[in-house]
Design a protein around this motif. Structure first.
Motif, mmCIF file in Angstrom:
data_model
loop_
_atom_site.group_PDB
_atom_site.id
_atom_site.type_symbol
_atom_site.label_atom_id
_atom_site.label_comp_id
_atom_site.label_asym_id
_atom_site.label_seq_id
_atom_site.Cartn_x
_atom_site.Cartn_y
_atom_site.Cartn_z
ATOM 1 N N GLN A 31 -3.964 -12.109 -8.878
ATOM 2 C CA GLN A 31 -3.019 -11.137 -9.418
ATOM 3 C C GLN A 31 -3.741 -9.897 -9.911
ATOM 4 O O GLN A 31 -3.266 -8.773 -9.761
ATOM 5 C CB GLN A 31 -2.211 -11.777 -10.546
ATOM 6 C CG GLN A 31 -1.257 -12.874 -10.073
ATOM 7 C CD GLN A 31 -0.572 -13.581 -11.222
ATOM 8 O OE1 GLN A 31 -0.729 -13.196 -12.378
ATOM 9 N NE2 GLN A 31 0.184 -14.611 -10.906
ATOM 10 N N ALA A 32 -4.911 -10.085 -10.492
ATOM 11 C CA ALA A 32 -5.665 -8.946 -11.012
ATOM 12 C C ALA A 32 -6.181 -8.063 -9.887
ATOM 13 O O ALA A 32 -6.286 -6.846 -10.035
ATOM 14 C CB ALA A 32 -6.828 -9.449 -11.863
ATOM 15 N N ASP A 33 -6.506 -8.688 -8.724
ATOM 16 C CA ASP A 33 -7.053 -7.941 -7.593
ATOM 17 C C ASP A 33 -5.970 -7.334 -6.713
ATOM 18 O O ASP A 33 -6.273 -6.542 -5.823
ATOM 19 C CB ASP A 33 -7.940 -8.855 -6.745
ATOM 20 C CG ASP A 33 -9.197 -9.289 -7.507
ATOM 21 O OD1 ASP A 33 -9.564 -8.588 -8.451
ATOM 22 O OD2 ASP A 33 -9.759 -10.339 -7.147
ATOM 23 N N ALA A 34 -4.709 -7.719 -6.901
ATOM 24 C CA ALA A 34 -3.626 -7.233 -6.058
ATOM 25 C C ALA A 34 -3.413 -5.733 -6.266
ATOM 26 O O ALA A 34 -3.634 -5.214 -7.360
ATOM 27 C CB ALA A 34 -2.344 -7.996 -6.379
ATOM 28 N N PRO A 35 -2.998 -4.998 -5.211
ATOM 29 C CA PRO A 35 -2.733 -3.561 -5.357
ATOM 30 C C PRO A 35 -1.674 -3.306 -6.426
ATOM 31 O O PRO A 35 -0.715 -4.072 -6.557
ATOM 32 C CB PRO A 35 -2.232 -3.161 -3.966
ATOM 33 C CG PRO A 35 -2.754 -4.208 -3.045
ATOM 34 C CD PRO A 35 -2.777 -5.477 -3.843
ATOM 35 N N GLN A 36 -1.848 -2.239 -7.165
ATOM 36 C CA GLN A 36 -0.940 -1.909 -8.253
ATOM 37 C C GLN A 36 -0.197 -0.606 -7.933
ATOM 38 O O GLN A 36 -0.737 0.278 -7.288
ATOM 39 C CB GLN A 36 -1.722 -1.747 -9.566
ATOM 40 C CG GLN A 36 -2.448 -3.000 -10.015
ATOM 41 C CD GLN A 36 -1.515 -4.158 -10.291
ATOM 42 O OE1 GLN A 36 -0.453 -3.986 -10.902
ATOM 43 N NE2 GLN A 36 -1.893 -5.341 -9.816
ATOM 44 N N PRO A 37 1.053 -0.479 -8.386
ATOM 45 C CA PRO A 37 1.791 0.765 -8.146
ATOM 46 C C PRO A 37 1.148 1.930 -8.871
ATOM 47 O O PRO A 37 0.570 1.764 -9.950
ATOM 48 C CB PRO A 37 3.191 0.451 -8.698
ATOM 49 C CG PRO A 37 2.966 -0.647 -9.694
ATOM 50 C CD PRO A 37 1.846 -1.464 -9.145
ATOM 51 N N ASN A 38 1.240 3.109 -8.265
ATOM 52 C CA ASN A 38 0.692 4.297 -8.914
ATOM 53 C C ASN A 38 1.701 4.870 -9.912
ATOM 54 O O ASN A 38 2.809 4.337 -10.075
ATOM 55 C CB ASN A 38 0.288 5.349 -7.874
ATOM 56 C CG ASN A 38 1.460 5.760 -6.986
ATOM 57 O OD1 ASN A 38 2.604 5.851 -7.429
ATOM 58 N ND2 ASN A 38 1.166 6.012 -5.721
ATOM 59 N N VAL A 39 1.329 5.939 -10.561
ATOM 60 C CA VAL A 39 2.174 6.520 -11.606
ATOM 61 C C VAL A 39 3.516 6.970 -11.036
ATOM 62 O O VAL A 39 4.572 6.743 -11.636
ATOM 63 C CB VAL A 39 1.452 7.711 -12.277
ATOM 64 C CG1 VAL A 39 2.374 8.408 -13.278
ATOM 65 C CG2 VAL A 39 0.173 7.244 -12.969
ATOM 66 N N GLU A 40 3.487 7.593 -9.860
ATOM 67 C CA GLU A 40 4.723 8.074 -9.242
ATOM 68 C C GLU A 40 5.666 6.918 -8.938
ATOM 69 O O GLU A 40 6.877 7.010 -9.175
ATOM 70 C CB GLU A 40 4.384 8.823 -7.950
ATOM 71 C CG GLU A 40 5.613 9.369 -7.228
ATOM 72 C CD GLU A 40 5.336 9.724 -5.774
ATOM 73 O OE1 GLU A 40 6.164 10.428 -5.181
ATOM 74 O OE2 GLU A 40 4.298 9.279 -5.245
ATOM 75 N N GLN A 41 5.132 5.821 -8.417
ATOM 76 C CA GLN A 41 5.961 4.661 -8.086
ATOM 77 C C GLN A 41 6.534 4.014 -9.345
ATOM 78 O O GLN A 41 7.706 3.620 -9.372
ATOM 79 C CB GLN A 41 5.144 3.652 -7.288
ATOM 80 C CG GLN A 41 4.781 4.136 -5.884
ATOM 81 C CD GLN A 41 3.771 3.232 -5.211
ATOM 82 O OE1 GLN A 41 2.815 2.754 -5.839
ATOM 83 N NE2 GLN A 41 3.942 2.987 -3.924
#
Length: 221
Positions: A31-41
């Motif tokens: 979960q920690a390595d999974a891609p994270q949404p950016n500020v815009e998303q």
């Protein structure tokens, strides 16, 4: 059985359940390595939930009755919409609101997150058919959008014209979607058209004058 023995038995019964409920260390790391949404998303997801709250007040409160449920919902939506820009997410949500009197699900929004549709371009298959049917010269054809022309050129016109759809469409789709991403990111695509021919061509020289100039040229050589 005394109280101490009863307490020991209950403790033993609770231990397996407690161990099962814990998240394995591997899952935490994943979960920690999974891609994270950016500020815009993230901002888009917040705006979508506010849009839904305003338009489906009672249904929204029933679906997200408390803060924890709301946060879980936003995290789920962020993960499932990770491949789309904030702009695409917002437009898709607005379309979902216009199309339904019931609170949209994340599936309803995902199904409307087609980049071509959101950006006002033809969908992949329509663009593919346009590219296959466009006559030559390709640059002079009145394309519905330059992205269709560039996707066709990148896919190779001969390949599109001489390959079955089952083989050619996936190639065209990949190129088209890459171009849609560029358009989505604000890039302007322009087709460089050849310079227009003069409306009036020059009057050819008389035959005698042509021969005289040719003779002069020979003498100079």
């Amino acid at each position: 059985m005394d109280n101490q023995q009863l307490l020991n038995r209950i403790t033993q019964q609770l231990k397996p359940a407690s161990n099962v409920s814990k998240t394995p260390a591997g899952e935490v790391a994943a979960q920690a390595d999974a891609p994270q949404p950016n500020v815009e998303q993230k901002e888009a997801i917040n705006q979508v939930f506010e849009l839904f709250r305003f338009n489906y007040h009672n249904q929204f409160l029933k679906a997200f009755p408390d803060y924890d449920t709301l946060i879980m919902g936003k995290r789920l939506w962020s993960r499932l919409l990770l491949e789309y820009s904030g702009e695409v997410i917002m437009r898709a949500a607005e379309k979902a609101v216009k199309d339904s009197k019931f609170l949209p699900t994340v599936h309803d929004v995902v199904s409307r997150c087609d980049r071509a549709n959101v950006l006002g371009l033809p969908d992949v298959h329509a663009a593919y058919m346009e590219a296959c049917r466009a006559p030559s010269p390709k640059k002079e054809y009145p394309w519905s959008h330059p992205a269709v022309y560039f996707a066709g050129r990148a896919s190779d016109w001969f390949f599109l014209a001489n390959s079955p759809e089952s083989k050619a469409l996936p190639v065209f789709q990949r190129n088209y979607e890459l171009l849609l991403e560029r358009v989505q990111n604000g890039e302007q695509l322009d087709i460089d058209l050849p310079a227009a021919l003069p409306q009036h061509s020059e009057v050819p020289l008389p035959k005698e004058e042509q021969q005289r100039r040719l003779q002069t040229l020979k003498q100079q050589l």
